[in-house]
Design a protein around this motif. Sequence first.
Motif, PDB file in Angstrom:
ATOM      1  N   ARG A 125      10.412   3.636   1.738  1.00 37.30           N
ATOM      2  CA  ARG A 125      11.480   4.598   1.971  1.00 37.30           C
ATOM      3  C   ARG A 125      11.798   5.252   0.647  1.00 37.30           C
ATOM      4  NH1 ARG A 125      16.282   2.059   5.377  1.00 37.30           N
ATOM      5  NH2 ARG A 125      16.103   3.661   6.940  1.00 37.30           N
ATOM      6  N   THR A 158      16.887  12.997  -4.415  1.00 35.24           N
ATOM      7  CA  THR A 158      18.102  13.440  -5.090  1.00 35.24           C
ATOM      8  C   THR A 158      18.097  14.962  -5.156  1.00 35.24           C
ATOM      9  OG1 THR A 158      17.018  13.248  -7.233  1.00 35.24           O
ATOM     10  CG2 THR A 158      18.287  11.351  -6.462  1.00 35.24           C
ATOM     11  N   VAL A 161      13.911   7.877  -1.858  1.00 36.88           N
ATOM     12  CA  VAL A 161      15.251   8.398  -2.105  1.00 36.88           C
ATOM     13  C   VAL A 161      15.098   9.789  -2.710  1.00 36.88           C
ATOM     14  CG1 VAL A 161      17.415   8.070  -3.325  1.00 36.88           C
ATOM     15  CG2 VAL A 161      16.168   6.101  -2.455  1.00 36.88           C
ATOM     16  N   ARG A 196      21.618  11.190   9.556  1.00 36.03           N
ATOM     17  CA  ARG A 196      21.051  11.167   8.204  1.00 36.03           C
ATOM     18  C   ARG A 196      19.550  11.393   8.262  1.00 36.03           C
ATOM     19  NH1 ARG A 196      21.758   4.695   7.468  1.00 36.03           N
ATOM     20  NH2 ARG A 196      23.213   4.795   9.154  1.00 36.03           N
ATOM     21  N   ARG A 250      15.814  10.358   6.709  1.00 36.54           N
ATOM     22  CA  ARG A 250      15.063   9.303   6.034  1.00 36.54           C
ATOM     23  C   ARG A 250      13.686   9.846   5.673  1.00 36.54           C
ATOM     24  NH1 ARG A 250      16.435   4.285  10.020  1.00 36.54           N
ATOM     25  NH2 ARG A 250      18.596   4.043   9.365  1.00 36.54           N
ATOM     26  N   HIS A 251      13.314   9.659   4.415  1.00 34.25           N
ATOM     27  CA  HIS A 251      12.010  10.069   3.926  1.00 34.25           C
ATOM     28  C   HIS A 251      11.163   8.808   3.776  1.00 34.25           C
ATOM     29  CE1 HIS A 251      14.617  13.399   2.829  1.00 34.25           C
ATOM     30  NE2 HIS A 251      13.539  14.157   2.790  1.00 34.25           N
ATOM     31  N   THR A 252      10.010   8.783   4.445  1.00 33.73           N
ATOM     32  CA  THR A 252       9.162   7.606   4.470  1.00 33.73           C
ATOM     33  C   THR A 252       7.713   7.994   4.232  1.00 33.73           C
ATOM     34  OG1 THR A 252      10.637   6.722   6.170  1.00 33.73           O
ATOM     35  CG2 THR A 252       8.595   5.556   5.822  1.00 33.73           C
TER      36      THR A 252
END
Length: 67
Positions: free
Chosen positions: A62, A66, A64, A51, A53-55
């Motif tokens: 973190r 879409t 989200v 997966r 992860r955007h941080t």
Amino acid sequence: MCLVFVCDEDERTLNTQVAPGACPYCGGVITVTDVESQWRFCFVPFYFKTRRRHTCTRCGTRLVVTS
């Protein structure tokens, strides 16, 4: 008689890149990290999942994303 089940989760970072745009909360730089998760039951791997992860690098939030 004692029955023990050993479950383990291992996460490994595959790749880290800088994403375009800025954090909506603080305006910091966003990094995208590809993470591979591996679940093991009695030392036998049975589940893999990769997966993204955007941080935010400044505030650590973190994000989200879409589609």
